[in-house]
Design a protein around this motif. Sequence first.
Motif, PDB file in Angstrom:
ATOM      1  N   UNK A  39     -19.420  -5.493  18.155  1.00 16.55           N
ATOM      2  CA  UNK A  39     -18.046  -5.801  18.537  1.00 16.55           C
ATOM      3  C   UNK A  39     -17.955  -6.372  19.949  1.00 16.55           C
ATOM      4  N   UNK A  40     -19.038  -6.149  20.758  1.00 12.22           N
ATOM      5  CA  UNK A  40     -19.001  -6.657  22.142  1.00 12.22           C
ATOM      6  C   UNK A  40     -19.662  -8.025  22.280  1.00 12.22           C
ATOM      7  N   UNK A  41     -20.232  -8.493  21.191  1.00 12.73           N
ATOM      8  CA  UNK A  41     -20.888  -9.806  21.257  1.00 12.73           C
ATOM      9  C   UNK A  41     -19.870 -10.903  21.440  1.00 12.73           C
ATOM     10  N   UNK A  42     -20.182 -11.837  22.371  1.00 12.36           N
ATOM     11  CA  UNK A  42     -19.258 -12.961  22.534  1.00 12.36           C
ATOM     12  C   UNK A  42     -20.025 -14.255  22.228  1.00 12.36           C
ATOM     13  N   UNK A  43     -19.322 -15.301  21.857  1.00  9.62           N
ATOM     14  CA  UNK A  43     -20.036 -16.556  21.565  1.00  9.62           C
ATOM     15  C   UNK A  43     -20.728 -17.076  22.822  1.00  9.62           C
ATOM     16  N   UNK A  44     -21.823 -17.782  22.619  1.00  3.87           N
ATOM     17  CA  UNK A  44     -22.544 -18.343  23.774  1.00  3.87           C
ATOM     18  C   UNK A  44     -21.665 -19.358  24.475  1.00  3.87           C
ATOM     19  N   UNK A  45     -21.735 -19.342  25.828  1.00  4.67           N
ATOM     20  CA  UNK A  45     -20.948 -20.336  26.562  1.00  4.67           C
ATOM     21  C   UNK A  45     -21.885 -21.172  27.436  1.00  4.67           C
ATOM     22  N   UNK A  46     -21.518 -22.426  27.689  1.00  5.71           N
ATOM     23  CA  UNK A  46     -22.408 -23.307  28.472  1.00  5.71           C
ATOM     24  C   UNK A  46     -22.648 -22.746  29.871  1.00  5.71           C
ATOM     25  N   UNK A  47     -23.785 -23.067  30.419  1.00  3.26           N
ATOM     26  CA  UNK A  47     -24.214 -22.486  31.695  1.00  3.26           C
ATOM     27  C   UNK A  47     -23.258 -22.802  32.846  1.00  3.26           C
ATOM     28  N   UNK A  48     -22.574 -23.924  32.784  1.00  6.90           N
ATOM     29  CA  UNK A  48     -21.676 -24.288  33.894  1.00  6.90           C
ATOM     30  C   UNK A  48     -20.230 -23.842  33.689  1.00  6.90           C
ATOM     31  N   UNK A  49     -20.018 -23.140  32.610  1.00  5.03           N
ATOM     32  CA  UNK A  49     -18.645 -22.710  32.292  1.00  5.03           C
ATOM     33  C   UNK A  49     -18.258 -21.516  33.174  1.00  5.03           C
ATOM     34  N   UNK A  50     -17.105 -21.605  33.801  1.00  4.51           N
ATOM     35  CA  UNK A  50     -16.663 -20.480  34.644  1.00  4.51           C
ATOM     36  C   UNK A  50     -15.759 -19.578  33.793  1.00  4.51           C
ATOM     37  N   UNK A  51     -16.221 -18.369  33.607  1.00  2.00           N
ATOM     38  CA  UNK A  51     -15.511 -17.454  32.704  1.00  2.00           C
ATOM     39  C   UNK A  51     -14.525 -16.581  33.468  1.00  2.00           C
ATOM     40  N   UNK A  52     -13.268 -16.690  33.134  1.00  3.56           N
ATOM     41  CA  UNK A  52     -12.250 -15.821  33.739  1.00  3.56           C
ATOM     42  C   UNK A  52     -11.682 -14.938  32.630  1.00  3.56           C
ATOM     43  N   UNK A  53     -11.945 -13.639  32.670  1.00  8.45           N
ATOM     44  CA  UNK A  53     -11.445 -12.789  31.573  1.00  8.45           C
ATOM     45  C   UNK A  53      -9.921 -12.704  31.583  1.00  8.45           C
ATOM     46  N   UNK A  54      -9.357 -12.635  30.402  1.00  9.26           N
ATOM     47  CA  UNK A  54      -7.923 -12.442  30.268  1.00  9.26           C
ATOM     48  C   UNK A  54      -7.595 -11.000  30.670  1.00  9.26           C
ATOM     49  N   UNK A  55      -6.671 -10.851  31.617  1.00 14.40           N
ATOM     50  CA  UNK A  55      -6.323  -9.515  32.117  1.00 14.40           C
ATOM     51  C   UNK A  55      -5.897  -8.574  30.983  1.00 14.40           C
ATOM     52  N   UNK A  56      -5.274  -9.133  29.961  1.00 15.01           N
ATOM     53  CA  UNK A  56      -4.775  -8.280  28.869  1.00 15.01           C
ATOM     54  C   UNK A  56      -5.862  -7.893  27.891  1.00 15.01           C
ATOM     55  N   UNK A  57      -7.005  -8.551  27.989  1.00 12.72           N
ATOM     56  CA  UNK A  57      -8.053  -8.277  27.018  1.00 12.72           C
ATOM     57  C   UNK A  57      -9.219  -7.517  27.622  1.00 12.72           C
ATOM     58  N   UNK A  58      -9.047  -6.990  28.830  1.00  9.18           N
ATOM     59  CA  UNK A  58     -10.120  -6.213  29.441  1.00  9.18           C
ATOM     60  C   UNK A  58     -10.390  -4.994  28.575  1.00  9.18           C
ATOM     61  N   UNK A  59     -11.666  -4.688  28.411  1.00  3.00           N
ATOM     62  CA  UNK A  59     -11.998  -3.574  27.516  1.00  3.00           C
ATOM     63  C   UNK A  59     -11.979  -2.241  28.252  1.00  3.00           C
TER      64      UNK A  59
END
Lengths: 288, 108
Positions: free
Chosen positions: B83-103
């Motif tokens: 359930x914690x697996x996320x799709x692979x993202x490109x190396x230069x992608x800056x990931x900003x988590x959605x505040x409402x989706x924090x686990x």
Amino acid sequence: MSKINPDLLIKIVELFEKKNWPINNSNANTISLFDRFCERLKLLDDNQKLLVIELSYNYTWIQLKTYLEHFYDSLLLLGDNVFNSYDKIFVYPLLSISNSVPLKTKSAGFLHYMFETDDYTWLSNKFHPNTSIRYLYENFDNNDSILLIVDDYVGSGGTAVEICNEYLSTKIKSGHIKNTNIKVVTIAAQIEGIETVKNKVDIEVVSALKFNKGISDKYFNNEKKEKEDVMNEIEKILKISPELNYGYKKSEALITMLNKTPNNTFPVYWFENRKKVAPFPRKKIFKP
Amino acid sequence: MDNNVKILLLKIIKFNGDISPLIKLGYQYSQIINSIKNEIEEGNAERQNGMLMITEKGNSLIEQISKKMNRKDSNKWIEPEIESRIPKIPINFIFLPNQNELTFMFIE
């Protein structure tokens, strides 16, 4: 936040089966009652979960299909004393007469409307549904008339007392309506509320469904103290404001009518905010 | 039901574990209870004195699926957090988590 395990899930299913509450959702766009119930229990520890499940066995959810049937039951309880002894049976909604147009659509208005739209002649042909004070003034006579004030629920009795007082001070040709010529008719009522109305204005509340307090009338001594301690913890977790602890005026009610829960019910069943969904909300505030 | 989910469900039944991984995978409580009922019907689980237990058949099904999925050593008994697996993202992608989706819980 604690966990929900299969054993608990089975306990919830047993409850739902016993109560005949739906487990699967009839509308895919909304969260089902079952899921809302589980989400609420997820916020509680094991003891607290078990108390909510236990209390829920005494929970009454009056759904649309039985709502009017219960109302007929209450009307039938009035009996020959009312139907034969009076020539005119005035039916008014349990709403303040000073605001002839209520600010919100109320259940009292819905039940009152049934006297206009449904055929109640099988019960009596003496009903005079109306909302006009002038109509009362001109037609009500303590010798041959009775006033039924209708609503679906009496909780603490406070509102019913206020409104009865308004009707008691209403003028009719021969003076004022006597308290013996008024009855409040509801689908359901807390016994404490019925007693409050009796004690304060000496008017009878006629209700097919009458309820004791969920904890303090059901458990005694140590057991009662234990359940109360657990409920206090639950209300602390949900941050319930003190005036609503154990329900408004500490009514300890376990009831929902249609999809609206009176605030007399224990808040664990209805209190919700944007992040916490409740099984039987009063207003839908939760944003999924 | 995909084998990953099937084995997770059977293990949750076996150890009376937390069902929240299934919720995070997008299943509703009512769907989970239906799946549990299916397992009971298929004889993989049973109810004893209000408790839900895995049956021998259920245990051997766990074994079978583990074999089929080629799970060895610790992977055999530690369930991956799918359930914690996320799709692979490109190396230069800056990931900003959605505040409402924090686990994790955010204390106000």
